[in-house]
Design a protein around this motif. Structure first.
Motif, PDB file in Angstrom:
ATOM      1  N   SER A 190      30.234  47.008  43.336  1.00 42.15           N
ATOM      2  CA  SER A 190      31.660  47.201  43.094  1.00 42.15           C
ATOM      3  C   SER A 190      32.417  45.886  42.952  1.00 42.15           C
ATOM      4  CB  SER A 190      32.275  48.035  44.218  1.00 42.15           C
ATOM      5  OG  SER A 190      32.097  47.416  45.475  1.00 42.15           O
ATOM      6  N   PHE A 191      32.020  44.846  43.672  1.00 39.15           N
ATOM      7  CA  PHE A 191      32.772  43.601  43.623  1.00 39.15           C
ATOM      8  C   PHE A 191      32.565  42.871  42.292  1.00 39.15           C
ATOM      9  CE2 PHE A 191      32.712  44.544  48.122  1.00 39.15           C
ATOM     10  CZ  PHE A 191      34.030  44.310  48.458  1.00 39.15           C
ATOM     11  N   ASP A 192      31.373  42.995  41.710  1.00 33.79           N
ATOM     12  CA  ASP A 192      31.182  42.472  40.364  1.00 33.79           C
ATOM     13  C   ASP A 192      32.044  43.255  39.373  1.00 33.79           C
ATOM     14  OD1 ASP A 192      29.412  40.517  41.150  1.00 33.79           O
ATOM     15  OD2 ASP A 192      27.635  41.745  40.793  1.00 33.79           O
ATOM     16  N   LEU A 193      32.133  44.575  39.585  1.00 29.38           N
ATOM     17  CA  LEU A 193      32.955  45.411  38.707  1.00 29.38           C
ATOM     18  C   LEU A 193      34.423  45.034  38.803  1.00 29.38           C
ATOM     19  CD1 LEU A 193      33.484  47.729  36.793  1.00 29.38           C
ATOM     20  CD2 LEU A 193      33.283  49.320  38.720  1.00 29.38           C
ATOM     21  N   PHE A 194      34.898  44.707  40.009  1.00 29.26           N
ATOM     22  CA  PHE A 194      36.297  44.295  40.167  1.00 29.26           C
ATOM     23  C   PHE A 194      36.616  43.107  39.252  1.00 29.26           C
ATOM     24  CE2 PHE A 194      36.220  45.947  44.793  1.00 29.26           C
ATOM     25  CZ  PHE A 194      36.531  47.229  44.353  1.00 29.26           C
ATOM     26  N   GLY A 195      35.721  42.124  39.236  1.00 22.96           N
ATOM     27  CA  GLY A 195      35.936  40.960  38.388  1.00 22.96           C
ATOM     28  C   GLY A 195      35.963  41.320  36.916  1.00 22.96           C
ATOM     29  N   THR A 196      35.110  42.261  36.510  1.00 25.62           N
ATOM     30  CA  THR A 196      35.060  42.681  35.114  1.00 25.62           C
ATOM     31  C   THR A 196      36.304  43.475  34.728  1.00 25.62           C
ATOM     32  OG1 THR A 196      32.648  42.822  35.323  1.00 25.62           O
ATOM     33  CG2 THR A 196      33.626  43.855  33.391  1.00 25.62           C
ATOM     34  N   MET A 197      36.898  44.175  35.688  1.00 27.46           N
ATOM     35  CA  MET A 197      38.057  45.024  35.395  1.00 27.46           C
ATOM     36  C   MET A 197      39.375  44.261  35.324  1.00 27.46           C
ATOM     37  SD  MET A 197      37.706  48.748  37.227  1.00 27.46           S
ATOM     38  CE  MET A 197      37.812  48.099  38.902  1.00 27.46           C
ATOM     39  N   ILE A 198      39.419  43.058  35.844  1.00 28.24           N
ATOM     40  CA  ILE A 198      40.692  42.329  35.908  1.00 28.24           C
ATOM     41  C   ILE A 198      41.394  42.248  34.550  1.00 28.24           C
ATOM     42  CG2 ILE A 198      41.725  40.055  36.291  1.00 28.24           C
ATOM     43  CD1 ILE A 198      39.839  39.723  38.680  1.00 28.24           C
ATOM     44  N   PRO A 199      40.705  41.872  33.453  1.00 30.63           N
ATOM     45  CA  PRO A 199      41.411  41.744  32.168  1.00 30.63           C
ATOM     46  C   PRO A 199      42.000  43.052  31.655  1.00 30.63           C
ATOM     47  CG  PRO A 199      39.286  40.618  32.101  1.00 30.63           C
ATOM     48  CD  PRO A 199      39.295  41.448  33.339  1.00 30.63           C
ATOM     49  N   THR A 200      41.392  44.187  32.007  1.00 33.47           N
ATOM     50  CA  THR A 200      41.886  45.467  31.496  1.00 33.47           C
ATOM     51  C   THR A 200      42.820  46.164  32.476  1.00 33.47           C
ATOM     52  OG1 THR A 200      39.886  46.560  32.350  1.00 33.47           O
ATOM     53  CG2 THR A 200      39.863  45.840  30.060  1.00 33.47           C
ATOM     54  N   ALA A 201      42.553  46.022  33.763  1.00 31.25           N
ATOM     55  CA  ALA A 201      43.370  46.712  34.756  1.00 31.25           C
ATOM     56  C   ALA A 201      44.689  45.992  35.017  1.00 31.25           C
ATOM     57  CB  ALA A 201      42.598  46.872  36.063  1.00 31.25           C
ATOM     58  N   TRP A 444      47.064  54.646  30.815  1.00 31.94           N
ATOM     59  CA  TRP A 444      47.083  54.551  29.357  1.00 31.94           C
ATOM     60  C   TRP A 444      46.963  53.102  28.883  1.00 31.94           C
ATOM     61  CZ3 TRP A 444      45.653  58.961  28.163  1.00 31.94           C
ATOM     62  CH2 TRP A 444      46.204  60.118  28.721  1.00 31.94           C
ATOM     63  N   VAL A 445      47.676  52.202  29.529  1.00 31.44           N
ATOM     64  CA  VAL A 445      47.628  50.795  29.116  1.00 31.44           C
ATOM     65  C   VAL A 445      46.241  50.216  29.360  1.00 31.44           C
ATOM     66  CG1 VAL A 445      48.531  48.485  29.572  1.00 31.44           C
ATOM     67  CG2 VAL A 445      50.097  50.423  29.433  1.00 31.44           C
TER      68      VAL A 445
END
Length: 478
Positions: A190-201, A444-445
């Motif tokens: 999950s913590f690797d996923l958090f880093g990947t999600m930053i640009p989109t979230a 949506w964003v």
């Protein structure tokens, strides 16, 4: 006399795959809407139907099916172990007063003009602390909705802010079932996923705060009735001893996770530190603090809604979810053995000749999977297994797929009318899905960003088999 020769297994045709898919959809819809079956038994029943067809029509040996089932279990058990640790940490943070402290301070931030911003922020923080959007909506959200009614804020708008905040907190919580499952089915954490999600979230969160802030100006003429919150604050203050020390357990988890320490030991340490404060700060006997880790915590604040929110956690309270996941593992393994995913993927890849198309189509199938199965978990598992090879072949790291799964799947449960999230919203606020969905700006964003960035070729972590081998070893050691 020679024994009967085993019939050679034949390949599933595309028409058969679509026909079986329609059967599964019909059964799952009937189970959810008519028979009101538990999700787990509906999914397991589909697995039995698939296995029967595979054995008697396709002549696939059961042992071959079992091998694929066990393969899916081997991939997904990381999520199950983390969910067990989530049970430990959730219960201990409730008994120590850590989660109640976050809620107590959050409720005192409410202001009429910035109600929507504060409601979004508070539920996001509480969602991160509990890892459960439903728990926040079904209890904490009730108090916020009462405040919104007193301020004259439209129910659908307030419900959307509460829903959006709860889900974004859930999605960004190390305790989240959706986040952990999205990571596990793509063999990450999950913590690797958090880093990947930053640009989109991040754009979704910022957009929500800005738009809710602007909307709040138009609804800011009301006055806050403190009588709506006073009983809750008094209940929390009377049931727990609050001190900043109670923030140490989440800080331990955040700091150690940011240092890339293995997630399972980090969660255990966060849980044990909270149990220590349950004994030393709240005065709980050591034996009771340890029992909470197994069977969960039962709150007694004198406020029924708050007690509902602050009761739970423990290993046993995770078993219902884990059973659903096990049933989904069985179903996914059987349809893999039949080659059903390969047949469908073969057709879909004809329109996924670019990274942008691949992300768009996979996001669409995640959403479609929730509509068809009424279960976010089933959709994540099936789509995670189906799309991982395609992402690798396209040169994208499986973490990019995990991000697609999380961004497309997390809120969909609150949008699909017959899914659990939408039913929680309806039962809690008496508001239909189509009334609040337009105001879920974060969802949506973020979803649009996932797709746009894919077509732009931005924020797509590259895939390397050699790097994956090292990362897989890291996950197993965690």
């Amino acid at each position: 006399m020679e024994g009967k020769q085993k019939k050679t297994a034949r390949k599933l045709s595309f028409s058969e795959a679509i026909g079986l898919l329609l059967v599964f959809v019909a059964f799952l819809m009937w189970g959810a809407l008519v028979a009101k079956l538990p999700t787990g038994i509906s999914v397991l029943s589909c697995g039995i139907i698939a296995a029967t067809y595979g054995m008697f029509i396709l002549h696939i040996q059961w042992d071959d099916m079992l091998k694929d089932i066990m393969k899916v279990f081997s991939v997904g058990m990381g999520a199950v172990l983390i969910l067990l640790m989530v049970g430990l940490i959730s219960g201990s943070w409730l008994s120590s007063g850590t989660t109640p402290l976050i809620i107590y301070y959050g409720l005192q931030l409410i202001n009429p003009t910035i109600y929507l911003v504060v409601a979004f922020t508070i539920t996001a923080v509480a969602g991160m602390a509990t890892g459960s959007a439903w728990a926040i909506i079904g209890s904490f959200g009730i108090a916020l909705m009462g405040v919104a009614t007193g301020l004259g804020i439209p129910v659908p708008v307030a419900a959307a802010a509460i829903c959006a905040g709860s889900y974004v907190g859930d999605k960004w919580s190390p305790l989240s079932d959706v986040t952990n499952l999205s990571s596990a089915v793509t063999q990450g954490n999950s913590f690797d996923l958090f880093g990947t999600m930053i640009p989109t979230a991040a754009p979704g969160i910022v957009a929500s705060l800005v738009i809710y802030g602007i909307m709040g100006i138009f609804y800011g003429g009301g006055t806050l009735d403190s009588s709506l919150l006073d009983p809750i604050l008094k209940g929390l203050g009377g049931a727990y001893k609050f001190t900043p020390l109670l923030l140490i357990p989440p800080l331990i988890v955040i700091v150690l996770a940011s240092m890339q320490k293995p997630i399972l030991p980090v969660l255990i340490l966060g849980s044990l530190s909270a149990s220590f404060f349950a004994v030393t700060v709240q005065g709980m006997p050591i034996g009771n603090a340890l029992k909470v880790l197994y069977s969960g915590y039962v709150a007694n604040t004198g406020q029924a809604d708050i007690d509902k929110l602050l009761t739970g956690g423990g290993l046993t309270n995770m078993m219902g979810l884990i059973l659903i996941i096990f049933c989904a593992f069985i179903f996914a393994g059987i349809i893999e053995a039949m080659g059903m995913l390969d047949i469908i993927l073969e057709r879909l890849t004809k329109i996924t000749n670019s990274k942008g198309n691949l992300v768009l189509v996979s996001a669409a199938t995640v959403i479609l999977g929730v509509y068809l199965s009424s279960s976010v978990y089933v959709s994540l598992i099936v789509n995670g297994r189906m799309w991982t090879p395609a992402y690798k072949k396209a040169g994208m790291h499986p973490q990019v797929l995990a991000r697609t799964l999380s961004e497309a799947g997390s809120y969909t449960g609150a949008i699909v009318p017959w899914s659990g999230g939408a039913l929680v919203m309806l039962n809690t606020f008496n508001v239909q899905w189509y009334e609040y969905v337009p105001y879920l700006f974060n969802h949506w964003v973020s979803l649009v960003c996932v797709i746009i960035f894919a077509y732009m070729g931005k924020y797509l972590k590259p895939y390397s088999p050699m790097v994956e081998e090292l990362e897989t070893d890291k996950v197993l050691l965690a």
